[in-house]
Write a protein that holds these residues in place. Structure first.
Motif, PDB file in Angstrom:
ATOM      1  N   VAL A 205       9.174  -5.120 -11.525  1.00 20.69           N
ATOM      2  CA  VAL A 205       9.019  -3.901 -12.337  1.00 20.69           C
ATOM      3  C   VAL A 205       7.563  -3.435 -12.328  1.00 20.69           C
ATOM      4  O   VAL A 205       7.269  -2.237 -12.189  1.00 20.69           O
ATOM      5  CB  VAL A 205       9.496  -4.171 -13.783  1.00 20.69           C
ATOM      6  N   LEU A 206       6.642  -4.385 -12.457  1.00 17.95           N
ATOM      7  CA  LEU A 206       5.219  -4.040 -12.466  1.00 17.95           C
ATOM      8  C   LEU A 206       4.790  -3.444 -11.127  1.00 17.95           C
ATOM      9  O   LEU A 206       4.016  -2.474 -11.079  1.00 17.95           O
ATOM     10  CB  LEU A 206       4.396  -5.295 -12.782  1.00 17.95           C
ATOM     11  N   ILE A 207       5.303  -4.015 -10.034  1.00 17.45           N
ATOM     12  CA  ILE A 207       4.965  -3.482  -8.699  1.00 17.45           C
ATOM     13  C   ILE A 207       5.509  -2.066  -8.535  1.00 17.45           C
ATOM     14  O   ILE A 207       4.826  -1.164  -8.017  1.00 17.45           O
ATOM     15  CB  ILE A 207       5.509  -4.414  -7.604  1.00 17.45           C
ATOM     16  N   VAL A 208       6.762  -1.845  -8.964  1.00 20.33           N
ATOM     17  CA  VAL A 208       7.360  -0.508  -8.843  1.00 20.33           C
ATOM     18  C   VAL A 208       6.579   0.498  -9.680  1.00 20.33           C
ATOM     19  O   VAL A 208       6.328   1.638  -9.254  1.00 20.33           O
ATOM     20  CB  VAL A 208       8.843  -0.555  -9.275  1.00 20.33           C
ATOM     21  N   TRP A 209       6.178   0.070 -10.881  1.00 19.63           N
ATOM     22  CA  TRP A 209       5.415   0.973 -11.753  1.00 19.63           C
ATOM     23  C   TRP A 209       4.071   1.330 -11.132  1.00 19.63           C
ATOM     24  O   TRP A 209       3.690   2.507 -11.066  1.00 19.63           O
ATOM     25  CB  TRP A 209       5.212   0.292 -13.111  1.00 19.63           C
ATOM     26  N   ALA A 210       3.344   0.304 -10.652  1.00 16.46           N
ATOM     27  CA  ALA A 210       2.041   0.570 -10.038  1.00 16.46           C
ATOM     28  C   ALA A 210       2.207   1.282  -8.701  1.00 16.46           C
ATOM     29  O   ALA A 210       1.424   2.186  -8.359  1.00 16.46           O
ATOM     30  CB  ALA A 210       1.275  -0.743  -9.855  1.00 16.46           C
ATOM     31  N   GLY A 211       3.241   0.893  -7.933  1.00 17.35           N
ATOM     32  CA  GLY A 211       3.463   1.520  -6.628  1.00 17.35           C
ATOM     33  C   GLY A 211       3.866   2.970  -6.744  1.00 17.35           C
ATOM     34  O   GLY A 211       3.501   3.802  -5.892  1.00 17.35           O
ATOM     35  N   ALA A 212       4.623   3.311  -7.795  1.00 19.51           N
ATOM     36  CA  ALA A 212       5.043   4.703  -7.980  1.00 19.51           C
ATOM     37  C   ALA A 212       3.840   5.611  -8.183  1.00 19.51           C
ATOM     38  O   ALA A 212       3.801   6.746  -7.682  1.00 19.51           O
ATOM     39  CB  ALA A 212       5.992   4.796  -9.178  1.00 19.51           C
ATOM     40  N   HIS A 213       2.846   5.112  -8.923  1.00 21.81           N
ATOM     41  CA  HIS A 213       1.614   5.891  -9.086  1.00 21.81           C
ATOM     42  C   HIS A 213       0.929   6.098  -7.736  1.00 21.81           C
ATOM     43  O   HIS A 213       0.414   7.184  -7.443  1.00 21.81           O
ATOM     44  CB  HIS A 213       0.671   5.184 -10.059  1.00 21.81           C
TER      45      HIS A 213
ATOM     46  N   VAL B 123      -0.486  -9.495   2.247  1.00 22.49           N
ATOM     47  CA  VAL B 123      -0.713  -8.576   1.125  1.00 22.49           C
ATOM     48  C   VAL B 123      -2.123  -8.006   1.181  1.00 22.49           C
ATOM     49  O   VAL B 123      -2.354  -6.812   0.951  1.00 22.49           O
ATOM     50  CB  VAL B 123      -0.464  -9.314  -0.217  1.00 22.49           C
ATOM     51  N   ALA B 124      -3.090  -8.870   1.498  1.00 26.37           N
ATOM     52  CA  ALA B 124      -4.478  -8.410   1.593  1.00 26.37           C
ATOM     53  C   ALA B 124      -4.637  -7.369   2.693  1.00 26.37           C
ATOM     54  O   ALA B 124      -5.443  -6.433   2.579  1.00 26.37           O
ATOM     55  CB  ALA B 124      -5.402  -9.597   1.838  1.00 26.37           C
ATOM     56  N   SER B 125      -3.858  -7.541   3.775  1.00 27.84           N
ATOM     57  CA  SER B 125      -3.979  -6.607   4.901  1.00 27.84           C
ATOM     58  C   SER B 125      -3.325  -5.252   4.613  1.00 27.84           C
ATOM     59  O   SER B 125      -3.618  -4.267   5.289  1.00 27.84           O
ATOM     60  CB  SER B 125      -3.347  -7.216   6.160  1.00 27.84           C
ATOM     61  N   THR B 126      -2.422  -5.193   3.622  1.00 32.60           N
ATOM     62  CA  THR B 126      -1.778  -3.904   3.318  1.00 32.60           C
ATOM     63  C   THR B 126      -2.727  -2.934   2.640  1.00 32.60           C
ATOM     64  O   THR B 126      -2.560  -1.715   2.736  1.00 32.60           O
ATOM     65  CB  THR B 126      -0.551  -4.127   2.398  1.00 32.60           C
ATOM     66  N   GLY B 127      -3.737  -3.473   1.927  1.00 31.59           N
ATOM     67  CA  GLY B 127      -4.713  -2.600   1.280  1.00 31.59           C
ATOM     68  C   GLY B 127      -4.123  -1.728   0.201  1.00 31.59           C
ATOM     69  O   GLY B 127      -4.569  -0.601  -0.010  1.00 31.59           O
ATOM     70  N   THR B 128      -3.100  -2.230  -0.508  1.00 32.98           N
ATOM     71  CA  THR B 128      -2.459  -1.439  -1.552  1.00 32.98           C
ATOM     72  C   THR B 128      -3.222  -1.477  -2.866  1.00 32.98           C
ATOM     73  O   THR B 128      -2.933  -0.695  -3.775  1.00 32.98           O
ATOM     74  CB  THR B 128      -1.027  -1.951  -1.797  1.00 32.98           C
ATOM     75  N   GLY B 129      -4.139  -2.426  -3.018  1.00 33.76           N
ATOM     76  CA  GLY B 129      -4.900  -2.548  -4.255  1.00 33.76           C
ATOM     77  C   GLY B 129      -4.119  -3.168  -5.394  1.00 33.76           C
ATOM     78  O   GLY B 129      -4.510  -3.033  -6.560  1.00 33.76           O
ATOM     79  N   MET B 130      -3.011  -3.841  -5.078  1.00 32.80           N
ATOM     80  CA  MET B 130      -2.201  -4.455  -6.135  1.00 32.80           C
ATOM     81  C   MET B 130      -2.248  -5.976  -6.067  1.00 32.80           C
ATOM     82  O   MET B 130      -1.346  -6.657  -6.562  1.00 32.80           O
ATOM     83  CB  MET B 130      -0.749  -3.972  -6.033  1.00 32.80           C
ATOM     84  N   GLY B 131      -3.293  -6.529  -5.474  1.00 34.84           N
ATOM     85  CA  GLY B 131      -3.426  -7.979  -5.382  1.00 34.84           C
ATOM     86  C   GLY B 131      -3.504  -8.656  -6.735  1.00 34.84           C
ATOM     87  O   GLY B 131      -3.117  -9.820  -6.885  1.00 34.84           O
ATOM     88  N   TRP B 132      -3.992  -7.915  -7.739  1.00 34.27           N
ATOM     89  CA  TRP B 132      -4.098  -8.495  -9.084  1.00 34.27           C
ATOM     90  C   TRP B 132      -2.735  -8.872  -9.649  1.00 34.27           C
ATOM     91  O   TRP B 132      -2.621  -9.788 -10.471  1.00 34.27           O
ATOM     92  CB  TRP B 132      -4.787  -7.503 -10.018  1.00 34.27           C
ATOM     93  N   ILE B 133      -1.694  -8.199  -9.184  1.00 36.52           N
ATOM     94  CA  ILE B 133      -0.341  -8.516  -9.664  1.00 36.52           C
ATOM     95  C   ILE B 133       0.071  -9.913  -9.195  1.00 36.52           C
ATOM     96  O   ILE B 133       0.656 -10.697  -9.949  1.00 36.52           O
ATOM     97  CB  ILE B 133       0.665  -7.457  -9.171  1.00 36.52           C
ATOM     98  N   ILE B 134      -0.260 -10.230  -7.935  1.00 36.07           N
ATOM     99  CA  ILE B 134       0.064 -11.559  -7.409  1.00 36.07           C
ATOM    100  C   ILE B 134      -0.710 -12.631  -8.153  1.00 36.07           C
ATOM    101  O   ILE B 134      -0.167 -13.689  -8.513  1.00 36.07           O
ATOM    102  CB  ILE B 134      -0.225 -11.620  -5.901  1.00 36.07           C
ATOM    103  N   ALA B 135      -1.998 -12.385  -8.378  1.00 33.12           N
ATOM    104  CA  ALA B 135      -2.811 -13.357  -9.125  1.00 33.12           C
ATOM    105  C   ALA B 135      -2.227 -13.603 -10.513  1.00 33.12           C
ATOM    106  O   ALA B 135      -2.164 -14.743 -10.990  1.00 33.12           O
ATOM    107  CB  ALA B 135      -4.252 -12.856  -9.233  1.00 33.12           C
ATOM    108  N   LEU B 136      -1.762 -12.533 -11.153  1.00 32.68           N
ATOM    109  CA  LEU B 136      -1.154 -12.659 -12.472  1.00 32.68           C
ATOM    110  C   LEU B 136       0.133 -13.480 -12.411  1.00 32.68           C
ATOM    111  O   LEU B 136       0.351 -14.382 -13.240  1.00 32.68           O
ATOM    112  CB  LEU B 136      -0.859 -11.261 -13.037  1.00 32.68           C
TER     113      LEU B 136
END
Length: 719
Positions: free
Chosen positions: A388-396, A284-297
């Motif tokens: 759902v949270l990933i899809v919402w953040a990923g769609a942006h 996940v860290a290597s993808t650089g998507t900036g959504m690592g906070w979702i995993i921590a949550l």
């Protein structure tokens, strides 16, 4: 938990092999989302075009690209291609060089694509540059335009530039005669085949890991059962009384089963989950998507849920095994005492007693199951909420051009892998407390010190049984049960000689059976000593001591098999002649010969298919068949009728002329003709002598005799 890990110590090599297999499995599992992302992003969206750097292009396109590059970059580009007729083919295969070319060509190709949309083709640009008097001035103008374009593209992601450049590559492939449909199909088949290969490899690794984990757990279970059994076999009566039979059965079956089951999960899931989770975080860290906070949550929420559930359920796990002990105890007592229960019409009471123990266990299990049943719905809610949270953040991100659809799908998969790894640990954590309790109960048995130990220096170990006389001497012996406040036996001294019968009699609770049990060291004396031929029995090995003795318990105990296996229970060297002779002395030959199978007649568990008297006679024959030097009878004639009793005692006196016979008896008629009678009263010797002597000198014996014999019998004996 430490006990469970300690049990695996002997299987470190196999555990390391399992870990290696799990690492390979996790590597395959973690690579599959990348291939899925490539199928979506490259195979579907980019028609199989993997890189910005084309594998082939037209010479005029190469010339057009050089106009956008510095002299150094132009040299690098020209050296990477080789002209073959009307095509320039890529000759570079090194990954780093290809990445350098991608970064170098991304912006020029995007610019060419935009210019193409406005009607400016690479051929026209090449012709314009060729017509210009100074090629460098053309490059300078283009460089100035590129600076302006770069300033305008500030904030535009590399992903959007790559997509635009790929569109130009697709146009170039079409212009050079490449079939994009065939290219796309080839890429999809190639990537799909790799995914299939990884999946098959992952399946093989999973099967092998599961097989080895099951084998290790089964081996540990077998070893634990063997260790517990050997330990229990070496227990004295004191250790048996401490645990109870029902508890020992539970510990050697149910508890070990719990440990074995958790050990499979430990080797299969608890090891695999961290590998998969850590690998997922790295990916996940290597993808650089900036959504690592979702995993921590997600991980934080899961840990809170597991902690709360375990806080509620943990105390119940600790008492569940004790309730299993209680249920086994009630079941065992009911089954072994079924005839007594029926005789006293206590079926209803026993049903209620069993129902109480059963219901207590059920309530505890229901509480823990209901508590833990909340875990799966909560975990599924968390997982779906995270999706759902990933899809919402990923769609942006997709809308802004910072992320592709395949990247978002891969991120969802990696997130689910990370969440699932924590879920696996949570599931195992449900079972770990109960297994930990079971392991502690098993270890309690294994760590229990044995009170009856063999001496370090064994005396007369090699002396054959025939070389012993069998003279038993009690020298000022006293005995006290463990944790008792007073002695059960006090200052007992006597000698039982070979060829004589020594009888022990006394009122109920006077210590008769306890005294007899000291001779085979079922208990050790507290003070004084017991010797055989002058050798302290504590200086002999237990095997040698028991080799000298034949023991007949108060309650006849037979084992499933046949009559032969029971009569030869004392050793494989017992001959058929010795077996038949022992059966004859024990007055068992008559009923054995009446059976169609004779000595091969089957014996059910516990001897339930023979009468009490027959069981007792077979027990006596078993003790005599080994030709011992000392025979111990613990009230063993109580189940015999008077006729058989008389015949048996006569046979014993005739056949066992050089054997020390010690009899504990309740009936005076059984011991009237004993050469030595020891009268016990509240653990002390009230008198020693033969019948006539004791009738004159021992009031305790006189009282027992008058309670059992008539005046005529007493007078006849006195004469």
């Amino acid at each position: 938990m430490l006990n469970i890990l300690k049990y695996l110590k002997k299987h470190v090599g196999m555990v390391l092999l399992i870990i290696c297999l799990l690492i390979v499995q996790a590597a395959c599992d973690l690579n599959l989302p990348q291939y899925m992302s490539r199928i979506v992003d490259v195979g579907i969206q980019q028609s199989g075009v993997e890189r910005v750097t084309p594998d082939q292009m037209r010479p005029e396109t190469l010339e057009a690209l050089t106009l956008f590059l510095s002299d150094e970059e132009e040299a690098v580009l020209r050296s990477a291609y080789e002209t073959e007729g009307d095509l320039c083919r890529l000759t570079v295969t090194d990954g780093d060089q290809l990445d350098q070319l991608d970064g170098m060509l991304r912006l020029p190709m995007a610019a060419l694509y935009q210019m193409g949309q406005q009607g400016m083709t690479p051929e026209q640009m090449t012709a314009m540059a060729a017509a210009a008097p100074d090629r460098q001035s053309v490059k300078a103008q283009i460089a100035q335009s590129m600076e302006t374009m770069t300033a305008q593209l500030t904030g535009v992601s590399d992903t959007m530039l790559d997509q635009t450049a790929i569109l130009f590559v697709q146009q170039e492939y079409t212009a050079t005669g490449v079939d994009l449909n065939q290219l796309q199909q080839s890429y999809l088949i190639s990537t799909g085949t790799k995914m299939l290969g990884l999946t098959l490899l992952m399946i093989v690794m999973a099967i092998l890991a599961s097989l080895l984990a099951s084998r290790v757990a089964a081996t540990v279970g077998m070893e634990l059962r063997g260790q517990v059994f050997r330990k229990v076999i070496s227990f004295s009566n004191a250790e048996i009384d401490r645990f109870s039979t029902a508890s020992l059965i539970t510990r050697s079956t149910n508890d070990i089963q719990q440990v074995q089951m958790v050990m499979v999960l430990l080797l299969r899931m608890v090891i695999y989950a961290p590998i998969l989770g850590i690998g997922g975080v790295i990916q996940v860290a290597s993808t650089g998507t900036g959504m690592g906070w979702i995993i921590a949550l997600a991980v934080g929420i899961i840990l809170v849920v597991v902690a709360v559930l375990m806080r509620v359920a943990m105390p119940k796990f600790k008492i569940m095994q004790t309730m299993v002990d209680r249920l086994n105890l009630v079941s065992r007592e009911t089954l072994t005492g079924l005839s007594v229960i029926r005789a006293f019409s206590r079926e209803k009471y026993e049903e209620e007693r069993f129902e109480g123990a059963n219901r207590d266990l059920m309530r505890t299990q229901l509480f823990t199951n209901r508590t833990m049943s909340m875990m799966m719905p909560l975990m599924m809610l968390i997982m779906n909420g995270i999706c759902v949270l990933i899809v919402w953040a990923g769609a942006h991100g997709i809308d802004l051009g910072t992320m592709q659809v395949g990247d978002m799908m891969a991120f969802i998969t990696y997130t689910m892998q990370i969440v699932m790894s924590f879920l696996l640990i949570a599931v195992v954590s449900i079972m770990l407390p109960r297994a930990g309790v079971s392991a502690s109960r098993i270890q309690e048995v294994l760590d229990t010190p044995i009170s009856i130990q063999d001496p370090e220096e064994k005396k007369n170990q090699d002396q054959a049984v025939a070389e012993w006389k069998g003279e038993v001497t009690f020298e000022d012996v006293s005995f006290r049960y463990p944790d008792a406040q007073a002695d059960v036996l006090e200052h007992i001294s006597f000698t039982a000689k070979p060829g004589q019968t020594t009888a022990i009699i006394g009122s109920t609770g006077s210590g008769k059976s306890t005294l007899l049990n000291l001779i085979p060291r079922f208990f050790d004396v507290s003070y004084g000593r017991i010797t055989i031929d002058g050798v302290d029995i504590r200086r002999l090995s237990q095997h040698k001591l028991h080799e000298l003795m034949g023991y007949v318990p108060q309650k006849g105990v037979l084992f499933s098999g046949d009559i032969t296996s029971n009569l030869k229970f004392g050793g494989e060297d017992i001959s058929d002649f010795d077996m038949v002779q022992a059966a004859r002395i024990a007055q068992a030959e008559s009923f054995i010969d009446e059976k169609p199978e004779g000595y091969k007649a089957p014996i059910a568990q516990g001897g339930s298919n023979v009468s009490g008297g027959q069981k007792q006679r077979l027990s006596i024959a078993r003790a005599l068949a080994k030709k011992p030097k000392i025979v111990l009878f613990d009230d063993s004639f109580s189940a015999l009728d008077y006729k058989t009793d008389v015949a048996l005692r006569r046979a014993l006196s005739e056949e066992l002329t050089d054997v020390t016979v010690i009899i504990v008896a309740q009936r005076i008629s059984t011991i009237l003709h004993a050469q030595q009678i020891i009268v016990l009263d509240e653990g002390k010797v009230a008198g020693i002598g033969d019948h006539e002597t004791l009738m004159r000198t021992c009031p305790t014996y006189q009282e027992i005799a008058r309670s059992q014999l008539s005046e005529s019998e007493l007078g006849g004996v006195a004469q």
